[in-house]
Design an enzyme around this catalytic site. Structure first.
Site, short mmCIF file in Angstrom:
data_model
loop_
_atom_site.label_atom_id
_atom_site.label_comp_id
_atom_site.label_asym_id
_atom_site.label_seq_id
_atom_site.Cartn_x
_atom_site.Cartn_y
_atom_site.Cartn_z
N GLU B 60 0.81 -1.22 0.00
CA GLU B 60 0.00 0.00 0.00
C GLU B 60 0.84 1.27 0.00
OE1 GLU B 60 -0.58 -2.61 1.96
OE2 GLU B 60 -2.49 -3.33 1.19
N HIS B 129 -11.56 -5.57 8.22
CA HIS B 129 -12.25 -5.24 6.98
C HIS B 129 -13.47 -4.37 7.28
CE1 HIS B 129 -9.87 -8.79 5.89
NE2 HIS B 129 -9.89 -8.34 4.64
#
Lengths: 363, 327
Positions: B60, B129
């Site tokens: 990321e 999540h």
């Protein structure tokens, strides 16, 4: 220290063999000298209490100057780090442009007096603004280089939309210290560089210390450049005290990059014999004997010795050059001292851009 | 006008902007042939090719840093972080770099980029999540933070974000990706970044919310309307820079404020709205500024009853409205 040095190592390359003229190698010396004398002056100003802080590029000038001359100035893009005073000088930064930042004065072209000095940023020289968290510039430089690939791949669409794409790729050179190679940013940058064969040169100034932490506590491998293989890119080592060798190694990397042959990780070996910054005291972590030995890597006397040996410099010419450089540094200091501070409320802007200024399109 | 889901509107915005401007490209994990794990980029790789829809390595930090570099070199990247929970490795690149480039270069280098990330809970995503991360970024000058609550806004705001010369964080309430539907005009339009929107007029109190919580707030407002409580709902839409005017004007009218967000309560975005009201709306207030948010625990638990316990819901919002209305 990685390599035992007993005395100044003579420069063995010949500048003409590297495609450099007499005039160019003399100009390299001038840039080395200007950077060194400017740097020394900054230390004095800080010690006198005239400026708050200095972080030095001393012992790094051979790397910066060698690299700058290997680039296509004004075309290639540079994302440097805080030891890159000489690189910036050799690319065209004026001493006063550094001094204004040192004093935090109005007209500082790097950051409008927002950042500490040595955060080089000069748009007209394609020098990209950097920050202080180390290695962050590496994956960004990979992104700049990735955009060069995209420009070539997307040329038809871009040109149809009115964007001029240069025929040749710009090469992106980014630099950092050996301590930064422990950061995740370094690894992610090199990974991208390998996957996409980026026109990127990652120039690591291995000056043996990350503030106080020696290189052997930083990595288990002998050479920073050994890491290149793990990412599928080229690796090379250069003697950072030998400006011609740095030029040679960087030039090969730049040519490779421009030809689409991918990125290179270069380790330029030097020794930082100054403290990390004006706030550091290096007597707390290393011996004076070691420091004295490190000074044998000094790029300045080594190039001077070369020029004398090659008959390109006389004592009188050297004295004249010293005078000229001193006058330049004096004048830069005078201008910086006379410059006003920014108005306090200038701190408020600009936070957001209202128009797009980014991008190098066309020649 | 065709009705579309939130995710379809987002995809349409990306598609139209890529067609309009060849400098726009998408980069992220699985965005290519797969079309994204939520299908936000479905069909775009096939349509625009591998050099405009780029499957990144699983990293990321570099998705964002590559975006910064490409933005500096003339492109307009849309960086996709697969889940907001995974944005943290890129935090330094976003907060220390993208946000500060323009200021730190004295207004010379701007970074036009969008960072998209699905966020929020209620989808059995567990701790990693389900996170809401907007408050981290809304705190940072130099970043714009946008959260759409409906398909129309999502398309218009995302187009505005892609055209903005600054870094924009575009957080998408993933529970609403397919749940929230609405009319989306064909073709080009913009919803400007900045203004909040009064989405339901009312006189008794105001509920401030964004994303999925705004969707729930409208439902809650309908529930209590049957009981005679007339609720105004404000969709904040842009969290940074915050639209103080709309916030203050609404409370000037209703006198009471409930702020709903699904992040942890303490120092979540609602704290700033409450502070604005306390500092600049004090004279308008007829009751305490109330917040309804997730509890201060390290995440949304996976097990359904615990997840439901964590998440604000239309029923919980309705209950909070009743409490505030009684005050």
């Amino acid at each position: 220290m990685a390599v035992e040095v007993k005395e100044f190592l003579p420069i063995t390359q010949r500048h003409e063999d590297l495609g450099l003229s007499d005039e160019t190698v003399l100009r390299m010396y001038y840039h080395l000298l200007l950077s060194r004398r400017l740097d020394e002056r900054c230390w004095v100003l800080q010690r006198q209490g005239r400026v708050p802080f200095h972080i030095s590029g001393i012992a790094h000038e051979g790397i910066g100057v060698g690299a700058a001359y290997a680039l296509r100035k004004g075309f290639d893009i540079v994302h440097p780090y805080y030891r890159d005073l000489a690189l910036s000088i050799a690319l065209g930064m004026k001493p006063v442009e550094f001094m204004l930042a040192l004093y935090g004065k109005k007209g500082d072209p790097h950051s409008a007096a927002r950042q500490m000095p040595s955060h080089f940023s000069l748009c007209h020289l394609n020098i990209i603004s950097g920050s202080s968290p180390v290695a962050t510039q590496l994956p960004q430089a990979a992104g700049i280089a990735f955009a060069e690939i995209l420009k070539q791949k997307l040329r038809p669409q871009l040109e149809a939309a009115g964007f001029r794409v240069s025929r040749e790729m710009r090469v992106v050179l980014t630099s950092t210290g050996e301590g930064s190679t422990s950061e995740g940013d370094f690894h992610e940058a090199l990974n991208w560089a390998g996957i996409y064969r980026l026109p990127l040169v990652v120039l690591v100034h291995n000056n043996q210390y990350a503030i106080s932490v020696p290189v052997w506590k930083q990595m288990a491998v002998k050479r920073v450049a050994d890491r290149a293989a793990a990412y599928g890119i080229h690796g090379a080592v250069a003697d950072g005290g030998n400006v011609l060798e740095v030029y040679q190694v960087v030039k090969e990397a730049v040519d490779r990059a421009r030809a689409g042959e991918g990125a290179t990780l270069i380790e330029a070996v030097t020794y930082r014999w100054t403290p990390h910054s004006s706030d550091d005291d290096d007597r707390t972590y290393r011996t004076r004997e070691e420091v004295e030995q490190g000074k044998l890597r000094d790029p300045l006397p080594r190039l001077r010795d070369y020029l004398y040996r090659r008959g390109l410099l006389t004592q009188r010419e050297e004295d004249e050059l010293e005078e000229r450089v001193r006058a330049e540094v004096d004048e830069a200091q005078r201008q910086a001292e006379e410059a006003p501070y920014p108005a306090p409320e200038e701190a408020l802007a600009p936070v957001f851009a209202t128009e797009d200024r980014s991008g190098w399109w066309g020649e | 006008m065709p009705e579309k889901t939130l995710i379809e509107a987002i995809r349409e915005a990306i598609d139209e902007e890529m067609a309009r401007d060849p400098r726009v490209f998408v980069v992220g994990e699985d965005v290519g042939p797969r079309g994204g794990v939520f299908r936000a980029t479905m069909g775009l790789w096939q349509k625009y090719g591998e050099w405009r829809v780029i499957d990144s390595p699983l990293a990321e930090l570099s998705i964002v840093a590559i975006g910064i570099g490409a933005a500096l070199n003339g492109f307009r990247p849309i960086c996709e972080i697969q889940f907001a929970d995974f944005i943290h490795p890129a935090f330094n690149q976003i907060v220390n770099e993208a946000a500060r480039f323009f200021y730190r270069s004295g207004g010379v280098y701007n970074v036009p980029m969008v960072i998209r990330a699905p966020y929020g809970g209620g989808i059995s995503g567990g701790l990693y999540h389900s996170q809401s991360v907007e408050a981290f970024f809304a705190h940072v000058p130099g970043l714009k933070v946008v959260i759409p609550s409906n398909p129309y806004d999502a398309k218009g705001l995302l187009k505005a974000a892609i055209r903005d010369p600054n870094p924009v964080l575009f957080f998408e309430p993933k529970k609403g990706y397919r749940l929230i539907k609405g009319e989306v005009p064909e073709g080009d339009y913009i919803v400007p970044i900045g203004p909040a929107k009064v989405t339901r007029e009312g006189s008794d109190l105001t509920v401030f919310a964004y994303g999925m919580m705004h969707y729930y707030a409208l439902q809650a407002a309908e529930m209590v309307a049957k009981e005679g409580i007339d609720v105004e709902v404000v969709d904040l839409r842009t969290l940074a820079p915050v639209d103080k005017t709309t916030i203050l004007n609404s409370v000037k009218k209703t006198g009471k404020a409930l702020i709903v967000y699904e992040d942890n309560l303490t120092l979540g975005y609602g704290a700033e709205v409450a502070a604005i009201l306390a500092e600049e709306g004090f004279e308008y207030l007829d009751g305490p500024v109330m917040r309804l948010a997730g509890p201060d625990v390290p995440g949304v638990p996976f097990s359904p009853p615990m997840q439901d316990f964590f998440m604000p819901s239309p029923q919980k919002i309705a209950e909070a409205i009743r409490r505030l209305a009684r005050y």
